[in-house]
Design a protein around this motif. Sequence first.
Motif, short mmCIF file in Angstrom:
data_model
loop_
_atom_site.label_atom_id
_atom_site.label_comp_id
_atom_site.label_asym_id
_atom_site.label_seq_id
_atom_site.Cartn_x
_atom_site.Cartn_y
_atom_site.Cartn_z
N ASN A 142 -7.43 -41.70 -0.39
CA ASN A 142 -7.23 -40.67 0.62
C ASN A 142 -8.39 -40.69 1.61
O ASN A 142 -9.48 -41.09 1.27
CB ASN A 142 -7.23 -39.27 -0.03
CG ASN A 142 -5.92 -38.99 -0.71
OD1 ASN A 142 -4.88 -39.03 -0.09
ND2 ASN A 142 -5.98 -38.72 -1.99
N ILE A 173 -11.89 -40.79 -0.91
CA ILE A 173 -11.80 -40.49 -2.34
C ILE A 173 -11.43 -41.78 -3.06
O ILE A 173 -10.41 -42.41 -2.75
CB ILE A 173 -10.75 -39.40 -2.60
CG1 ILE A 173 -11.20 -38.10 -1.92
CG2 ILE A 173 -10.60 -39.16 -4.10
CD1 ILE A 173 -10.22 -36.98 -2.03
N VAL A 174 -12.26 -42.17 -3.99
CA VAL A 174 -12.05 -43.41 -4.73
C VAL A 174 -12.04 -43.07 -6.22
O VAL A 174 -13.07 -42.66 -6.77
CB VAL A 174 -13.18 -44.43 -4.43
CG1 VAL A 174 -12.92 -45.72 -5.18
CG2 VAL A 174 -13.28 -44.68 -2.94
N ASN A 175 -10.87 -43.20 -6.84
CA ASN A 175 -10.72 -42.85 -8.26
C ASN A 175 -11.24 -41.44 -8.55
O ASN A 175 -11.87 -41.21 -9.57
CB ASN A 175 -11.48 -43.85 -9.15
CG ASN A 175 -10.74 -45.17 -9.28
OD1 ASN A 175 -9.58 -45.26 -8.89
ND2 ASN A 175 -11.41 -46.17 -9.80
N GLY A 176 -11.01 -40.53 -7.61
CA GLY A 176 -11.44 -39.15 -7.81
C GLY A 176 -12.84 -38.86 -7.32
O GLY A 176 -13.21 -37.70 -7.14
N TRP A 177 -13.64 -39.91 -7.10
CA TRP A 177 -14.99 -39.70 -6.59
C TRP A 177 -14.91 -39.43 -5.09
O TRP A 177 -14.31 -40.18 -4.35
CB TRP A 177 -15.87 -40.94 -6.83
CG TRP A 177 -16.18 -41.17 -8.28
CD1 TRP A 177 -15.47 -41.95 -9.15
CD2 TRP A 177 -17.24 -40.61 -9.03
NE1 TRP A 177 -16.03 -41.92 -10.39
CE2 TRP A 177 -17.13 -41.11 -10.35
CE3 TRP A 177 -18.31 -39.75 -8.74
CZ2 TRP A 177 -18.02 -40.76 -11.37
CZ3 TRP A 177 -19.21 -39.40 -9.73
CH2 TRP A 177 -19.06 -39.91 -11.03
N VAL A 178 -15.56 -38.34 -4.65
CA VAL A 178 -15.58 -37.98 -3.23
C VAL A 178 -16.85 -38.58 -2.63
O VAL A 178 -17.96 -38.18 -3.00
CB VAL A 178 -15.55 -36.45 -3.05
CG1 VAL A 178 -15.58 -36.08 -1.58
CG2 VAL A 178 -14.29 -35.88 -3.70
N ARG A 237 -16.48 -34.40 -13.10
CA ARG A 237 -17.81 -34.89 -13.46
C ARG A 237 -18.69 -35.04 -12.22
O ARG A 237 -18.20 -35.08 -11.10
CB ARG A 237 -17.70 -36.26 -14.13
CG ARG A 237 -17.00 -36.26 -15.44
CD ARG A 237 -17.12 -37.60 -16.15
NE ARG A 237 -16.35 -37.55 -17.37
CZ ARG A 237 -15.05 -37.76 -17.44
NH1 ARG A 237 -14.36 -38.08 -16.36
NH2 ARG A 237 -14.42 -37.65 -18.59
N ALA A 265 -17.53 -31.01 -3.26
CA ALA A 265 -17.74 -32.44 -3.44
C ALA A 265 -18.16 -33.09 -2.12
O ALA A 265 -19.07 -33.94 -2.09
CB ALA A 265 -16.47 -33.09 -3.97
N ILE A 283 -19.49 -36.38 -6.90
CA ILE A 283 -18.58 -35.63 -7.76
C ILE A 283 -17.26 -36.37 -7.90
O ILE A 283 -16.69 -36.84 -6.91
CB ILE A 283 -18.34 -34.22 -7.19
CG1 ILE A 283 -19.65 -33.41 -7.26
CG2 ILE A 283 -17.23 -33.50 -7.91
CD1 ILE A 283 -19.60 -32.09 -6.53
N GLN A 284 -16.77 -36.46 -9.15
CA GLN A 284 -15.45 -37.02 -9.41
C GLN A 284 -14.53 -35.86 -9.77
O GLN A 284 -14.69 -35.25 -10.83
CB GLN A 284 -15.50 -38.03 -10.56
CG GLN A 284 -14.16 -38.71 -10.83
CD GLN A 284 -14.20 -39.58 -12.07
OE1 GLN A 284 -14.81 -39.24 -13.07
NE2 GLN A 284 -13.53 -40.73 -12.01
N LEU A 285 -13.59 -35.54 -8.90
CA LEU A 285 -12.71 -34.40 -9.11
C LEU A 285 -11.48 -34.81 -9.92
O LEU A 285 -10.99 -35.93 -9.82
CB LEU A 285 -12.24 -33.83 -7.76
CG LEU A 285 -13.34 -33.20 -6.89
CD1 LEU A 285 -12.81 -32.90 -5.49
CD2 LEU A 285 -13.86 -31.92 -7.54
N LEU A 311 -7.18 -32.67 -6.45
CA LEU A 311 -6.92 -33.48 -5.26
C LEU A 311 -5.44 -33.50 -4.89
O LEU A 311 -5.09 -33.72 -3.74
CB LEU A 311 -7.41 -34.92 -5.50
CG LEU A 311 -8.92 -35.04 -5.72
CD1 LEU A 311 -9.28 -36.41 -6.25
CD2 LEU A 311 -9.65 -34.77 -4.40
#
Lengths: 64, 486
Positions: free
Chosen positions: A44, A51-56, B259, B390, B401-403, B408
């Motif tokens: 995204n 956003i990469v694998n949930g990491w912002v 995390r 984040a 931060i990993q959401l 998302l």
Amino acid sequence: MKNIDEARVLLARRAFLSSLVSLPILLYFCSPGRNRNPPALALNNLDDFVIVNGWVLVKQDIVE
Amino acid sequence: MLIDLNNDKVRGAQYDVCIYGAGPAGITLARELAAKGKLVALVEGGSLEYSEESQSLYEGRETGNIRWDEELRACRLRYFGGTSNHWGGRCGIFDPVDFESREYFGLPGWPIKREEILSYLPKALEIVDIPIHALPAIVPTIKSKYFRLSEYALSPPTRFGGKYLDEIKSSSKIHAYINANLVTLKLAENGSSLSGTEVRNFKRKSFTFTAGQHIMAMGAIENARILLNSDKQQRGGVGNRNDMVGRCFMEHFNVAYGRFVVEDHQAIGNIFELNPTAALMKEHGIGNGVLAFDPSTEAVMYGRLKVLKKAMRDAICESDFAASMLRKFKDVDCPGDGVISSMIEQAPNPDSRVTLDSEVDPFGLRRVKLNWSMSDADRKTIRVLGIETAKEMARMRLARIQLKDFILNDQLEISDIGPHCHHMGTTRMSSDPRHGVVDVNSKVHGISNLYIAGSSVFPTGGGINPTLTIIMLALRLGEHISRLPK
């Protein structure tokens, strides 16, 4: 001398435990390294962020 | 003076004030009013210690789209000291924005000024054993328009029953009744005041309590339950002409956001908590909250194979590849990972409410049915706070931060969510009786001598633990009642 069946059980148990210990070691040496940055798969876009694998992450920080 | 209603002979007395519920609000009020010369009855349904007989009266049914199955029983304690017997001690002050008009909430907010409540802060801090200058806390500033570090202080925590029992026992002005269960509010003929209340012991014997003023301080769920159950003289229950009793039940959501990895340890340290600023809340039309960043410490393993389990986990966590493979099947936190928990404000929602079930308790009172509901406004607050936090942490190079997926992706249900056991809002404060149950002095609309203390009067929940505000409001109510003509 121990009973043969008991010896077999003991050997099987040792082999099982050894494999449990060696498997993580094997995976460790096969891993791509300790880099905590996630793989560069953009999912995204959020303004200047990605956003990469949930990491912002900030876009300009991504190393292709 | 301490009186056990189960066993002691009770002499009738005309009290200036009857307070129902010996938790932080009730005990604070009793001490305050006694100090001003009032004769007070402090009526507690439980005993001095926990008992299943008392605690089981809290059982009920949960029907909302958010359920914990223990919200009714495990969050509350029904004995002298109330829920202070197991609270964690975290104390803070509502933000200025919590007292501003927030139209996007759909209901009016606090009808009183923040400064009026804060005038009782020094005394409230003393009551919960926090040094007087601990709040407002002095915290480092971060260069952010949208976030700030949280300000809070920790009570030891103060166990109100343990700390104040001796004082209450030796007071000639406070008659503390235990095993004394409020079952009915009795209205006078004109329907605009209480003539008295019916209280029963566990042997089912009834007693009548009369007083100039009555104050309900039994917690948000029980206050609403007793008002609704008192419907023999007034349809819908006492104080419920506008069908607001029990509505707008609010909790704080504990959402597990994901995390984090700290980038700038010097700036923030490994443990920190963030609040959004008014700018962020107003820009997005969201509620308040706190996001808490905690490092994951060594996990405790259990069972006969705990040494092996720990060895395996440590070995797997050494490899990012192995950890990510395992996480496809099971959520695993590795030592050094940070985990993000939270306390998120819930918007006042009339459909999130306490009503009565058909099942009755041993006193013949209908049990509670709790419909704790999350609204679209709540989902928006949860998601926006997570994403904006984040972004800001990444922009400032403070942390990455990993959401979780459900933050998302708004097509997913928000899972991994729990309660904080902060029950608020069921008899909310409002100048307009159409939007609330109590007025600006915490008096029940339409009933001249019935007041409510505690977090059930909160019109909004803020992004902070409620106990300190409960005590400040109790002190304010005590001052108001002490000034009433006899």
